[in-house]
Motif scaffolding. Sequence first.
Motif, short mmCIF file in Angstrom:
data_model
loop_
_atom_site.label_atom_id
_atom_site.label_comp_id
_atom_site.label_asym_id
_atom_site.label_seq_id
_atom_site.Cartn_x
_atom_site.Cartn_y
_atom_site.Cartn_z
N ASN A 11 -88.73 -3.63 132.42
CA ASN A 11 -88.48 -4.83 133.22
C ASN A 11 -89.54 -5.90 132.93
O ASN A 11 -90.46 -5.67 132.15
N CYS A 17 -79.71 -2.37 138.77
CA CYS A 17 -79.41 -3.62 139.46
C CYS A 17 -78.32 -3.40 140.50
O CYS A 17 -78.51 -3.69 141.67
N CYS A 23 -79.47 -3.96 133.77
CA CYS A 23 -79.44 -5.17 132.94
C CYS A 23 -79.99 -4.86 131.55
O CYS A 23 -80.86 -5.56 131.03
N THR A 43 -79.41 -10.28 131.35
CA THR A 43 -80.62 -9.51 131.64
C THR A 43 -81.29 -9.83 132.97
O THR A 43 -82.27 -9.19 133.32
N VAL A 44 -80.79 -10.81 133.72
CA VAL A 44 -81.39 -11.17 135.00
C VAL A 44 -80.61 -10.52 136.13
O VAL A 44 -79.41 -10.78 136.30
N CYS A 45 -81.27 -9.67 136.91
CA CYS A 45 -80.63 -9.06 138.06
C CYS A 45 -80.74 -10.05 139.22
O CYS A 45 -81.82 -10.28 139.76
N CYS A 91 -75.89 -8.69 136.84
CA CYS A 91 -76.72 -9.03 135.68
C CYS A 91 -76.15 -10.30 135.06
O CYS A 91 -75.08 -10.28 134.46
N ALA A 100 -79.47 -14.90 131.07
CA ALA A 100 -80.78 -15.49 131.32
C ALA A 100 -80.73 -17.01 131.22
O ALA A 100 -81.28 -17.72 132.07
N VAL A 160 -83.76 -13.18 142.53
CA VAL A 160 -83.80 -12.15 141.49
C VAL A 160 -84.58 -10.93 141.95
O VAL A 160 -85.38 -10.99 142.88
N THR A 163 -84.82 -6.69 136.34
CA THR A 163 -84.61 -7.75 135.36
C THR A 163 -85.30 -7.37 134.05
O THR A 163 -86.49 -7.08 134.03
N THR A 212 -85.58 -11.06 129.09
CA THR A 212 -85.41 -12.34 129.79
C THR A 212 -86.57 -13.29 129.49
O THR A 212 -86.39 -14.51 129.42
N LEU A 262 -89.21 -16.78 137.52
CA LEU A 262 -88.60 -15.58 138.11
C LEU A 262 -89.34 -15.17 139.38
O LEU A 262 -88.71 -14.84 140.40
#
Length: 130
Positions: A13, A22, A36, A47-49, A86, A89, A104, A109, A113, A122
């Motif tokens: 992460n 996620c 993700c 890739t962003v939770c 997810c 990015a 987030v 994540t 990202t 973030l």
Amino acid sequence: MSGRETETETQRNVLGEALETCSTSPLTGFYRDGCCNTGAGDHGVHTVCAEMTAEFLAFSKYVGNDLSTPRPEFGFAGLKPGDRWCVCAARWYQAYDEGCPAPVFLRATNEATLAIVPLAALKECARDLS
């Protein structure tokens, strides 16, 4: 073990720790494994939770990625506020720049990202910092 399992088993992460799940309900991730994870085939870098908000869902739909409308032909029920997903990015960062980022979860994540989104952005939106 498949190539995908090898590719995703060691992903980290944005905090440099093991990547956490996620969401399994709805089941998210580029590989639909709840995480993700990313790999060579993930051109959108999912890739962003993020926790969906009405504002983020409306923004995403406005810029051409409708995440809220069900698409049964793809087994997609549509997302609603409160769901974790997810997201790409670059799309998340675009929403951040426009003032409507989704919250987030840093532990879920992917570190990939960070090639697109600064950690500081973030962290501003993190739900899991203590």
